[in-house]
Scaffold this motif. Structure first.
Motif, PDB file in Angstrom:
ATOM      1  N   UNK A  57       0.827  -1.264  -0.043  1.00  0.00           N
ATOM      2  CA  UNK A  57      -0.090   0.218   0.075  1.00  0.00           C
ATOM      3  C   UNK A  57       0.810   1.458  -0.034  1.00  0.00           C
ATOM      4  N   UNK A  58       2.213   1.111  -0.173  1.00  0.00           N
ATOM      5  CA  UNK A  58       3.093   2.381  -0.412  1.00  0.00           C
ATOM      6  C   UNK A  58       3.264   2.531  -1.684  1.00  0.00           C
ATOM      7  N   UNK A  59       2.921   1.476  -2.425  1.00  0.00           N
ATOM      8  CA  UNK A  59       3.051   1.626  -3.870  1.00  0.00           C
ATOM      9  C   UNK A  59       1.628   1.496  -4.893  1.00  0.00           C
ATOM     10  N   UNK A  60       0.643   0.947  -4.147  1.00  0.00           N
ATOM     11  CA  UNK A  60      -0.842   1.205  -4.500  1.00  0.00           C
ATOM     12  C   UNK A  60      -1.721   1.590  -3.754  1.00  0.00           C
ATOM     13  N   UNK A  61      -2.848   1.438  -3.905  1.00  0.00           N
ATOM     14  CA  UNK A  61      -4.056   1.763  -2.862  1.00  0.00           C
ATOM     15  C   UNK A  61      -5.339   1.102  -2.680  1.00  0.00           C
ATOM     16  N   UNK A  62      -5.837   1.136  -1.735  1.00  0.00           N
ATOM     17  CA  UNK A  62      -6.959   0.527  -1.587  1.00  0.00           C
ATOM     18  C   UNK A  62      -8.257   1.511  -1.031  1.00  0.00           C
ATOM     19  N   UNK A  63      -9.526   1.261  -1.187  1.00  0.00           N
ATOM     20  CA  UNK A  63     -10.513   2.279  -0.308  1.00  0.00           C
ATOM     21  C   UNK A  63     -10.389   2.168   0.830  1.00  0.00           C
ATOM     22  N   UNK A  64     -10.693   3.163   1.886  1.00  0.00           N
ATOM     23  CA  UNK A  64     -10.858   3.198   3.215  1.00  0.00           C
ATOM     24  C   UNK A  64      -9.599   3.163   4.128  1.00  0.00           C
ATOM     25  N   UNK A  65      -8.679   3.328   3.394  1.00  0.00           N
ATOM     26  CA  UNK A  65      -7.357   3.374   4.162  1.00  0.00           C
ATOM     27  C   UNK A  65      -6.407   4.224   3.803  1.00  0.00           C
ATOM     28  N   UNK A  66      -7.192   5.580   3.941  1.00  0.00           N
ATOM     29  CA  UNK A  66      -6.535   6.829   3.658  1.00  0.00           C
ATOM     30  C   UNK A  66      -5.071   7.300   4.309  1.00  0.00           C
ATOM     31  N   UNK A  67      -5.307   7.180   5.563  1.00  0.00           N
ATOM     32  CA  UNK A  67      -4.272   7.483   6.478  1.00  0.00           C
ATOM     33  C   UNK A  67      -3.067   6.465   6.329  1.00  0.00           C
ATOM     34  N   UNK A  68      -3.226   5.239   6.390  1.00  0.00           N
ATOM     35  CA  UNK A  68      -2.326   4.389   6.215  1.00  0.00           C
ATOM     36  C   UNK A  68      -1.606   4.456   4.708  1.00  0.00           C
ATOM     37  N   UNK A  69      -2.425   4.544   3.967  1.00  0.00           N
ATOM     38  CA  UNK A  69      -1.685   4.499   2.496  1.00  0.00           C
ATOM     39  C   UNK A  69      -1.104   5.854   2.359  1.00  0.00           C
ATOM     40  N   UNK A  70      -1.542   6.839   2.780  1.00  0.00           N
ATOM     41  CA  UNK A  70      -0.567   8.399   2.669  1.00  0.00           C
ATOM     42  C   UNK A  70       0.455   8.179   3.442  1.00  0.00           C
ATOM     43  N   UNK A  71       0.792   7.407   4.518  1.00  0.00           N
ATOM     44  CA  UNK A  71       1.866   7.312   5.525  1.00  0.00           C
ATOM     45  C   UNK A  71       2.905   6.304   4.776  1.00  0.00           C
ATOM     46  N   UNK A  72       2.238   5.381   4.164  1.00  0.00           N
ATOM     47  CA  UNK A  72       3.245   4.414   3.504  1.00  0.00           C
ATOM     48  C   UNK A  72       3.853   4.839   2.303  1.00  0.00           C
ATOM     49  N   UNK A  73       2.947   5.443   1.447  1.00  0.00           N
ATOM     50  CA  UNK A  73       3.614   6.244   0.419  1.00  0.00           C
ATOM     51  C   UNK A  73       4.721   7.256   0.711  1.00  0.00           C
ATOM     52  N   UNK A  74       4.418   8.076   1.816  1.00  0.00           N
ATOM     53  CA  UNK A  74       5.337   8.862   2.597  1.00  0.00           C
ATOM     54  C   UNK A  74       6.645   8.378   2.782  1.00  0.00           C
ATOM     55  N   UNK A  75       6.505   7.047   3.368  1.00  0.00           N
ATOM     56  CA  UNK A  75       7.832   6.291   3.877  1.00  0.00           C
ATOM     57  C   UNK A  75       8.680   6.072   2.807  1.00  0.00           C
ATOM     58  N   UNK A  76       8.162   5.721   1.712  1.00  0.00           N
ATOM     59  CA  UNK A  76       8.769   5.701   0.261  1.00  0.00           C
ATOM     60  C   UNK A  76       9.476   7.019  -0.023  1.00  0.00           C
ATOM     61  N   UNK A  77       8.929   7.848  -0.043  1.00  0.00           N
ATOM     62  CA  UNK A  77       9.394   9.175  -0.325  1.00  0.00           C
ATOM     63  C   UNK A  77      10.638   9.466   0.618  1.00  0.00           C
ATOM     64  N   UNK A  78      10.485   9.389   1.770  1.00  0.00           N
ATOM     65  CA  UNK A  78      11.255   9.406   2.952  1.00  0.00           C
ATOM     66  C   UNK A  78      12.662   8.768   2.723  1.00  0.00           C
ATOM     67  N   UNK A  79      12.307   7.342   2.260  1.00  0.00           N
ATOM     68  CA  UNK A  79      13.596   6.652   1.980  1.00  0.00           C
ATOM     69  C   UNK A  79      14.309   6.985   0.818  1.00  0.00           C
ATOM     70  N   UNK A  80      13.666   7.366  -0.097  1.00  0.00           N
ATOM     71  CA  UNK A  80      14.455   8.120  -1.286  1.00  0.00           C
ATOM     72  C   UNK A  80      15.278   9.215  -0.937  1.00  0.00           C
ATOM     73  N   UNK A  81      14.679  10.189  -0.343  1.00  0.00           N
ATOM     74  CA  UNK A  81      15.380  11.499   0.188  1.00  0.00           C
ATOM     75  C   UNK A  81      16.611  10.960   1.018  1.00  0.00           C
ATOM     76  N   UNK A  82      16.286  10.197   1.878  1.00  0.00           N
ATOM     77  CA  UNK A  82      17.475   9.610   2.767  1.00  0.00           C
ATOM     78  C   UNK A  82      18.416   8.977   2.049  1.00  0.00           C
ATOM     79  N   UNK A  83      18.256   8.162   1.085  1.00  0.00           N
ATOM     80  CA  UNK A  83      19.145   7.669   0.010  1.00  0.00           C
ATOM     81  C   UNK A  83      20.083   8.861  -0.497  1.00  0.00           C
ATOM     82  N   UNK A  84      19.489   9.522  -1.187  1.00  0.00           N
ATOM     83  CA  UNK A  84      19.932  10.506  -1.931  1.00  0.00           C
ATOM     84  C   UNK A  84      21.090  11.597  -0.997  1.00  0.00           C
TER      85      UNK A  84
END
Length: 257
Positions: free
Chosen positions: A141-168
């Protein structure tokens, strides 16, 4: 893949995926810091049991991952770390217009902001040593989405963005950052859901697992906590020294669809 001489912090690690990863890191020889929001006799006993089983130092440090100061203090109390696994997370399911504000705030704080705070606290020590591994547990759910899980999916997408920034930001400093994206993993919590799903759908165990719970997981099989642990050990090893800023899906093909 030995991790002897390395210290690992695993947030949210007294059960499920976090505990599976902690066990694998300990088995590989790392000193391990277990963490949860509670501070019970059972928490400390778990650390003692792992230390005895694998012959390494294992400590339990309480920290509430919903609080940024506590997340940073965890790293300080541990004495820093070579391997940081940001795993702590919670979930709530509701339509966006009905999603409780306090649940949104808690999920973002624990699932996303805590990873920022622990990473910020851990990176200076890693850079000083010229070696470090940040392993963030995102989700399919950090790469795709499902209904009714807006906060979880937003957070898990954010984790991937944080990961990429940390790597750079860490490129060329001996520190890598990657995210593991599990699909459906057979944890004790998931195991407890199976009987309820069987009653709800009037299905036997095998049918409810394949047709309801794993309907989006093409393999038709749960991932295991041991597989999550093995993936984390690989990312922490020298074999993964040039793997950074990416995601590894352990989801039975979920995100291939």
């Amino acid at each position: 893949m030995t991790l002897a001489g390395k210290r690992a912090i695993v947030t949210g690690s007294t059960s499920g995926i976090g505990l599976g990863i902690a066990r694998s890191l300990a088995e590989a020889g790392a000193e391990v810091i277990l963490n949860s929001f509670s501070d019970s006799t059972e928490d400390h006993a778990l650390a003692t049991d792992l230390a005895t089983e694998f012959g390494v130092t294992v400590r339990y440090i309480q920290a509430d991952m919903s609080k940024g100061d506590a997340a940073r203090a965890l790293v300080e109390k541990a004495g820093g770390c070579d391997i940081l696994v940001n795993n702590a997370g919670i979930q709530h399911v509701a339509r966006i217009e009905e999603f409780p504000t306090e649940k949104w705030d808690a999920i973002i704080a624990i699932n996303l902001s805590s990873a920022f705070h622990t990473t910020a606290a851990a990176l200076p020590g890693m850079v000083k040593k010229g070696w470090g591994r940040v392993i963030n547990i995102s989700s399919a759910h950090g790469l795709t989405a499902s209904p009714y899980k807006s906060a979880y999916i937003a957070a898990k997408h954010g984790v991937i963005g944080l990961t990429k920034t940390t790597a750079l930001e860490m490129a060329g400093k001996g520190v890598t950052a990657n995210a593991i994206c599990p699909g459906y993993v057979l944890t004790p919590i998931v195991e407890k859901q199976i009987p309820d799903q069987m009653k709800t759908h009037d299905m036997d165990r095998e049918t409810v697992i394949k047709e309801v719970m794993l309907s989006r997981q093409p393999s038709g099989e749960f991932a295991t906590v041991e597989q999550m642990g093995g993936t984390a050990v690989f990312l922490a090893s020298d074999a993964a020294a040039q793997i950074t800023g990416t995601t590894i899906s352990v989801d039975g093909g979920w995100t291939a669809m």
